[in-house]
Enzyme design. Sequence first.
Site, short mmCIF file in Angstrom:
data_model
loop_
_atom_site.label_atom_id
_atom_site.label_comp_id
_atom_site.label_asym_id
_atom_site.label_seq_id
_atom_site.Cartn_x
_atom_site.Cartn_y
_atom_site.Cartn_z
N THR A 7 119.93 3.03 100.58
CA THR A 7 120.71 2.54 99.97
C THR A 7 121.81 3.49 99.24
OG1 THR A 7 118.89 2.87 98.54
CG2 THR A 7 118.78 0.90 99.26
N THR B 292 123.24 4.17 96.25
CA THR B 292 122.93 5.38 95.33
C THR B 292 122.03 6.74 95.50
OG1 THR B 292 123.83 4.18 93.84
CG2 THR B 292 122.97 5.96 92.81
N CYS B 293 121.05 6.37 95.97
CA CYS B 293 119.87 7.02 96.71
C CYS B 293 120.17 8.66 97.73
CB CYS B 293 118.76 6.23 97.35
SG CYS B 293 117.86 4.82 96.16
N SER B 294 121.65 7.99 99.00
CA SER B 294 121.33 8.54 99.87
C SER B 294 123.11 9.04 99.48
CB SER B 294 122.19 7.91 101.37
OG SER B 294 121.16 6.96 101.67
#
Length: 160
Positions: A46, A48-50
């Site tokens: 996703t 923001t996560c990546s």
Amino acid sequence: MTIAVGDAIPDVQLWTTVSDEPQAVRSGEVLGKGTVVLFALPGAFTPTCSDYHLPGYLVRADDLRAKGVDTIACLSVNDPYVMEAWRRNQGVGKTILMLADGNGSFTHEMGLETDKSASGLGTRSQRYAAVIKDGVVTALMVEPGSGLSVSSADSVLAAL
């Protein structure tokens, strides 16, 4: 009820990958010894996560270890195959222990579930970071909303 500082982490089955094969592990074993920084996020791959959350921990891994952190672990409510693919995609190597909470058991026991059904993700983990010393939470930084403000690697470094 949400886990709090001073509480022991739950001991449930999680998954990681060893030699390209999923392997069941107990959260008490992989997160319950020494000083651990656990950061959890809504989903592998996703934005923001990546783009920010995981990469921030990769960049700051040496700084965290210099502050006495024995293990840096990333947890998401994804299956172990997705977490392994994300580990490879992000160039994590062995720097960060990637943990799959595919059934959401750990996330549920931590009291940190969130409903992301509106965006097609279903039940996921809230974005947070925790410092765990010998199985006991000593700091817990749960994001108040979307984005990355309190659970970043820099925030954890400031708390150590």
